[in-house]
Design a protein around this motif. Sequence first.
Motif, PDB file in Angstrom:
ATOM      1  N   ILE A  13       0.840  -1.200   0.000  1.00  0.00           N
ATOM      2  CA  ILE A  13       0.000   0.000   0.000  1.00  0.00           C
ATOM      3  C   ILE A  13       0.874   1.250   0.000  1.00  0.00           C
ATOM      4  O   ILE A  13       0.622   2.195  -0.763  1.00  0.00           O
ATOM      5  N   LEU A  14       1.899   1.258   0.833  1.00  0.00           N
ATOM      6  CA  LEU A  14       2.783   2.427   0.888  1.00  0.00           C
ATOM      7  C   LEU A  14       3.534   2.613  -0.419  1.00  0.00           C
ATOM      8  O   LEU A  14       3.714   3.740  -0.894  1.00  0.00           O
ATOM      9  N   GLU A  42     -12.137  16.931  -7.778  1.00  0.00           N
ATOM     10  CA  GLU A  42     -10.801  16.979  -7.177  1.00  0.00           C
ATOM     11  C   GLU A  42     -10.889  17.182  -5.664  1.00  0.00           C
ATOM     12  O   GLU A  42     -10.129  16.580  -4.908  1.00  0.00           O
ATOM     13  N   ILE A  43     -11.831  18.010  -5.246  1.00  0.00           N
ATOM     14  CA  ILE A  43     -12.020  18.233  -3.808  1.00  0.00           C
ATOM     15  C   ILE A  43     -12.455  16.940  -3.133  1.00  0.00           C
ATOM     16  O   ILE A  43     -11.938  16.568  -2.077  1.00  0.00           O
ATOM     17  N   GLU A  44     -13.382  16.232  -3.762  1.00  0.00           N
ATOM     18  CA  GLU A  44     -13.842  14.957  -3.203  1.00  0.00           C
ATOM     19  C   GLU A  44     -12.685  13.960  -3.125  1.00  0.00           C
ATOM     20  O   GLU A  44     -12.519  13.262  -2.122  1.00  0.00           O
ATOM     21  N   MET A  45     -11.869  13.896  -4.170  1.00  0.00           N
ATOM     22  CA  MET A  45     -10.751  12.964  -4.183  1.00  0.00           C
ATOM     23  C   MET A  45      -9.729  13.305  -3.102  1.00  0.00           C
ATOM     24  O   MET A  45      -9.169  12.411  -2.467  1.00  0.00           O
ATOM     25  N   LEU A  46      -9.499  14.584  -2.864  1.00  0.00           N
ATOM     26  CA  LEU A  46      -8.587  14.971  -1.785  1.00  0.00           C
ATOM     27  C   LEU A  46      -9.117  14.506  -0.433  1.00  0.00           C
ATOM     28  O   LEU A  46      -8.347  14.061   0.422  1.00  0.00           O
ATOM     29  N   GLY A  51      -8.441  10.814   4.134  1.00  0.00           N
ATOM     30  CA  GLY A  51      -8.905   9.725   4.990  1.00  0.00           C
ATOM     31  C   GLY A  51      -7.989   8.515   4.921  1.00  0.00           C
ATOM     32  O   GLY A  51      -7.659   7.907   5.943  1.00  0.00           O
ATOM     33  N   GLU A  52      -7.560   8.163   3.713  1.00  0.00           N
ATOM     34  CA  GLU A  52      -6.642   7.036   3.552  1.00  0.00           C
ATOM     35  C   GLU A  52      -5.318   7.309   4.254  1.00  0.00           C
ATOM     36  O   GLU A  52      -4.788   6.442   4.956  1.00  0.00           O
ATOM     37  N   LEU A  53      -4.786   8.507   4.059  1.00  0.00           N
ATOM     38  CA  LEU A  53      -3.506   8.852   4.676  1.00  0.00           C
ATOM     39  C   LEU A  53      -3.596   8.821   6.193  1.00  0.00           C
ATOM     40  O   LEU A  53      -2.672   8.346   6.865  1.00  0.00           O
ATOM     41  N   GLN A  54      -4.682   9.322   6.728  1.00  0.00           N
ATOM     42  CA  GLN A  54      -4.846   9.301   8.185  1.00  0.00           C
ATOM     43  C   GLN A  54      -4.919   7.869   8.698  1.00  0.00           C
ATOM     44  O   GLN A  54      -4.355   7.547   9.742  1.00  0.00           O
ATOM     45  N   GLU A  55      -5.581   7.008   7.955  1.00  0.00           N
ATOM     46  CA  GLU A  55      -5.660   5.601   8.346  1.00  0.00           C
ATOM     47  C   GLU A  55      -4.281   4.947   8.267  1.00  0.00           C
ATOM     48  O   GLU A  55      -3.861   4.244   9.176  1.00  0.00           O
ATOM     49  N   TRP A  56      -3.566   5.181   7.174  1.00  0.00           N
ATOM     50  CA  TRP A  56      -2.226   4.604   7.024  1.00  0.00           C
ATOM     51  C   TRP A  56      -1.282   5.138   8.094  1.00  0.00           C
ATOM     52  O   TRP A  56      -0.467   4.411   8.629  1.00  0.00           O
ATOM     53  N   ALA A  73       2.531  14.269   3.357  1.00  0.00           N
ATOM     54  CA  ALA A  73       1.426  14.205   2.405  1.00  0.00           C
ATOM     55  C   ALA A  73       0.157  14.796   3.014  1.00  0.00           C
ATOM     56  O   ALA A  73      -0.591  15.513   2.333  1.00  0.00           O
ATOM     57  N   ILE A  74      -0.089  14.523   4.285  1.00  0.00           N
ATOM     58  CA  ILE A  74      -1.249  15.111   4.963  1.00  0.00           C
ATOM     59  C   ILE A  74      -1.112  16.627   4.986  1.00  0.00           C
ATOM     60  O   ILE A  74      -2.077  17.352   4.699  1.00  0.00           O
TER      61      ILE A  74
END
Length: 98
Positions: A13-14, A42-46, A51-56, A73-74
């Motif tokens: 994943i990383l 683009e806003i929705e994708m960010l 959310g993914e980055l916070q989880e990772w 990245a966050i």
Amino acid sequence: MNGKDHAGVSQAILTEFVEHELPLLERTHREVEAGQVLSPGEIEMLGVRLGELQEWYSVAYQFPEHKHLLAQAIEMIDQITTRAVENARQQAGQQPPV
């Protein structure tokens, strides 16, 4: 899933993030720094990426060498959204809040 399998999945994943997602974030960052605004998609994708980055980030204890990259990245998403809002306000002729 045993610890070795879990570590392999986390590493995959990383790696996917570094090779594919990070370049997209960097491109978007350059675009908003150049004055572009973000589309609703683009806003929705960010938001999804954040959310993914916070989880990772919360499970990055297995790979502490990547925790700094995820934090950057966050922070980049925060910079992108802040600048995109400023750009949209400028295009609409609004003054930034004081």
